[in-house]
Design an enzyme around this catalytic site. Sequence first.
Site, PDB file in Angstrom:
ATOM      1  N   LEU B 125       0.715  -1.152  -0.117  1.00 55.15           N
ATOM      2  CA  LEU B 125      -0.040  -0.072   0.210  1.00 55.15           C
ATOM      3  C   LEU B 125       0.913   1.296   0.022  1.00 55.15           C
ATOM      4  CD1 LEU B 125      -2.846  -1.458   2.397  1.00 55.15           C
ATOM      5  CD2 LEU B 125      -3.102  -0.782  -0.075  1.00 55.15           C
ATOM      6  N   LYS B 247     -17.661   1.035   2.957  1.00 57.03           N
ATOM      7  CA  LYS B 247     -16.848  -0.247   2.706  1.00 57.03           C
ATOM      8  C   LYS B 247     -18.025  -1.378   2.579  1.00 57.03           C
ATOM      9  CE  LYS B 247     -12.785  -3.163   3.922  1.00 57.03           C
ATOM     10  NZ  LYS B 247     -11.487  -3.053   4.629  1.00 57.03           N
ATOM     11  N   GLU B 371      13.019   9.447  -0.161  1.00 62.90           N
ATOM     12  CA  GLU B 371      13.516   8.186  -1.155  1.00 62.90           C
ATOM     13  C   GLU B 371      12.185   7.414  -1.529  1.00 62.90           C
ATOM     14  OE1 GLU B 371      14.696   9.198   1.737  1.00 62.90           O
ATOM     15  OE2 GLU B 371      16.436  10.108   1.374  1.00 62.90           O
TER      16      GLU B 371
END
Lengths: 627, 627
Positions: B125, B247, B371
């Site tokens: 994720l 959901k 990064e």
Amino acid sequence: MTNYHKPEAKLVQELRDIANKIRIHSITSTQTAKSGHPTSCSSIAEILSVLFFNTMRYKVSAPLDASSDRFVLSKGHAAPALYAAWAEAGLFPVKDLQNLRKIDSDLEGHPTPRLNFIDVGTGSLGQGLAIANGMAYVGKNYDKANYRVYCLIGDGESAEGSIWESVHFAGHYKLDNLVMIFDVNRLGQSEETSLGHDIDTYRKRLESFGVHAIVTDGHDVEELIKAFYTAAHTKGKPTAIVAKTFKGKYFPKIEDLDNWHGKALGDQADRVIAHLKTLIKNPGAPQVHPQKPLKDDAPSVNISNVQLSSPPSYKIGEQLATRAAYGTALVKIAQNNPRIIALDGDMKNSTFSEKLKQFDPTRYIECFIAEQSLVGTAIGAACRDRTIPFVSTFAAFFTRAFDQIRMGAISQTNVNFVGTHCGVSIGEDGPSQMGLEDLAMFRSIPGCTVFYPGDAVATERAIELAANTKGVTFTRLNRPNTPVLYPNDFVFAIGKANVVKQTDKDQVVVIGGGVTLHEAVTASTELSKAGIGVRVIDPFTVKPIDKETIIKNIKEVGGRAVVVEDHYYEGGLGEAVLSAVALERNIIVKHIAVPTIPRSGPPNALLDKYGLSAKHIVEAIQEILKL
Amino acid sequence: MTNYHKPEAKLVQELRDIANKIRIHSITSTQTAKSGHPTSCSSIAEILSVLFFNTMRYKVSAPLDASSDRFVLSKGHAAPALYAAWAEAGLFPVKDLQNLRKIDSDLEGHPTPRLNFIDVGTGSLGQGLAIANGMAYVGKNYDKANYRVYCLIGDGESAEGSIWESVHFAGHYKLDNLVMIFDVNRLGQSEETSLGHDIDTYRKRLESFGVHAIVTDGHDVEELIKAFYTAAHTKGKPTAIVAKTFKGKYFPKIEDLDNWHGKALGDQADRVIAHLKTLIKNPGAPQVHPQKPLKDDAPSVNISNVQLSSPPSYKIGEQLATRAAYGTALVKIAQNNPRIIALDGDMKNSTFSEKLKQFDPTRYIECFIAEQSLVGTAIGAACRDRTIPFVSTFAAFFTRAFDQIRMGAISQTNVNFVGTHCGVSIGEDGPSQMGLEDLAMFRSIPGCTVFYPGDAVATERAIELAANTKGVTFTRLNRPNTPVLYPNDFVFAIGKANVVKQTDKDQVVVIGGGVTLHEAVTASTELSKAGIGVRVIDPFTVKPIDKETIIKNIKEVGGRAVVVEDHYYEGGLGEAVLSAVALERNIIVKHIAVPTIPRSGPPNALLDKYGLSAKHIVEAIQEILKL
């Protein structure tokens, strides 16, 4: 703020003087070392001066005292300033600062806990705040003590997402004993930061992440004193001090200019030092002294000799996933030691860390889907031996925090990592969820103990051993059920492999871990029907690997071994075994591992497709017997 | 918004119907597979319906067409819904959706570019947005085309710091061709997300990060159409659509309830499907069709056959850091191919990627100290073969993006990573800055080519080869100067080791890389004075390792080899060599590497302290000659 008193002019001047002394020390020590970051030190000089000589409560005589305030220098490259603050506070002679970066000095280029006043290594950016969170969470919720935690963060590193994971954590858990200071000095290493001096954007971001933000002039001692006072009186949320500063402050012709990152001042040093001296009123020893903690209120804690509350209780052959045994073991050690805690990243119902939450919700810390914060928080929680943290998620997702784990080893942390769902045997979820490089990653961590328990009994003992092991540990666990192999009273030890199947006439050794250990047992049974004896070894720990047992057994069978692992070829069990036998003549090793990026599919079908099933082990044995 | 027209009722109903068909497909396919995430699919059904049948411009006949809009499903576990959208759009038969998660189907549990409509693998994720950034940056700045990029992000994964690095990047570079959609369905895997349905906090955070935020009801087709229209007309900043969803929406007794993450509906499926069918007016094939791109305006691009514009030009013995040669090589290949780009994380003046910025500022992307964003952006930029990205930072800091690099391999990316400052030879900055596990990390990446050039000539050729190599590449470079070893016309090849020193009477092979190759040469010279012949091999690539040359040479000298590397013991050059000789009898290997966490100190002092200097290689040779 009704009780706030404006500081006396004398104090203010003294703190200014100390700041400028810190600047001078930062220049001279980096001059001697011929490298370092004096301009990055200069922007935080007043912040350190106020913290170490006015705000923080700590004992110079016992820098890592349990009841004292904590300070984390997230921007670790400003280490010379931190060392200077401690020296000025009296911990060691100021002249020792000149040992900076020398090979025989602990005053390294970046802070290291080799020093008796440093909790964690910093220097890889963006990691300090998660650690401070862990300390503050423990202070507020477990120690219930008055100590406060301060974390100084560079503006450059605040581009790291890990910072924002951590700001959110601090806000979510209302860590009002935490103060994060953002040193907004505008300049990164190679150019201006993307936000420059846009202080207001920092403020908005921090406020939106649930933090009380205070904007200050980071070089104004009075403003800083007031900001820290305000922070201490802010309840229900952490405070962030957004300090507008200048890189190389008070370094004429260097201040706020590009191209001065990470270098000693060279031929500019004398000129700058001369200028700084003109700013100092009291050139002698500081006239103010650090404040001690109001009381020694952190409880004494024992994190040694942790034991399972009851021995493993399984039946040989019973089917159980090792991840399930992890949950059981966690509760058992928690029953015997109140400082066992668990952290997870919203995977607790898959990793079984939820069992600890069910047993004692206060000892489970939900870190949500933010693995860098998860790992950093655990490292912080372990500091000063306050807790024994177990951190779980899918083995694959620890790759998200490799840098934090790497720094954890430098920090001498005792955090225990538990990675479930390793290898292709997880099945249909596919490669993104499969830990196939986790052994390579954790083996490369210095001093890391890597457990790879073969069944539920071994898992419970691995977790018990991990809790008592210094340094980083990693335990690799399976998703699918596997049979219990070991009797409940079996004694496991770190670095001791177990021979799980053997005869006098064995012709080959097979070494497997987790699911492949069971495939190896099946292959051995199969081949015994054909009269071929196959000895099966369970390494138990992949690091340290039991060189002696492995070499002895391979020699006994005539020098042939097969290693089979549910991991990529590189860096895992196979290469651990190859390293163990590197200096042995007449040993050959056939290595079977996952050769390519796997697919989705049923666990057993995948084990077979990628060559790890009993059938393939039989083939490998038949092949190596011809060599 | 003056030209906005409210959609016709018929269109709205049709899009609602498609959404509910997507729901049904998500249920039936996960039922057949007996696993998967139907409730996570349900929350995004209307978003996908509107995007795929109203908003996006693309070619069903050519899903990865260069001029078409891009879609990245960051929350990869909702793959069944994405597959259903493409099937309903006509790419493949709807009945094929029942092959979900089967071992012989590319419809894996999470999206994979094995499918002809997927750019990148997702499932770990928080990674999709960086990739979308890379695509949008290329579309806006290099392709200068009209295609737009859509990225759908789960609320659970928005806790990942990588998301906030990426939101910042998108805002900073004003990517107004990018739309990020946050599916705020409130529920994570194991409990509610930390923000639940606090939509306003999402909005504030996004706005503070430089994004135009639009709050919508994610199940209201009309609101979504309008939001996407608004996004398309928003200039100068990216748009974030914060969609409040549920959901398991329209799954009675399941919607908005806990404990329904990641499981097929089982005995609830028929009941839920029956209910969904009552919501559908047109049960047949969709009456609306995807819109094609207005024009084919993405330029044709050639990323093959990249060559240095001029051959290396050094003198044997000349002292130069391989990192410096990297900068030179980067400019040389950029001179010959306009699609060579460089990305760095504020290290460009240390990694020498700044040389490309100096040559052509438009082809350098500054990613600041983030990064994960850096790596993800490069993966996005490489999609659809639009660019050849080179990504540089300190080798150690790639650990920060290990998960992104791992997913990059699953994504079949062609990104080239360049890690400088490897090993203890960096010197005084200390262990936090030393790459000591980078070889272990990159070797574990499937299909990764790992270059370890021994001098400036080898570096230029490594970079040229990397630009032409499919899959991930990593090039490991040194900070200190080392002498040039190879003539300028030397021909290097992937998987081909070079014997840099040999005689007919050699008694041992030494294999070293980078700085240790030079130490090995020195040791060889030293021992030749004592009449001991030492053959020195430069592997050039650590992966693939040149098994043939290594075995042949070790056999020729009598079966003895020493491997010396500036890396930890695990997973690096030493274990690569051990793997290569695993099935050879009568070969023994003495391995020298960094045994513990190093200190700060001068490079040569550290090489000596940790046993890597010529002196220690001489000792190791003397020892192995006794075995």
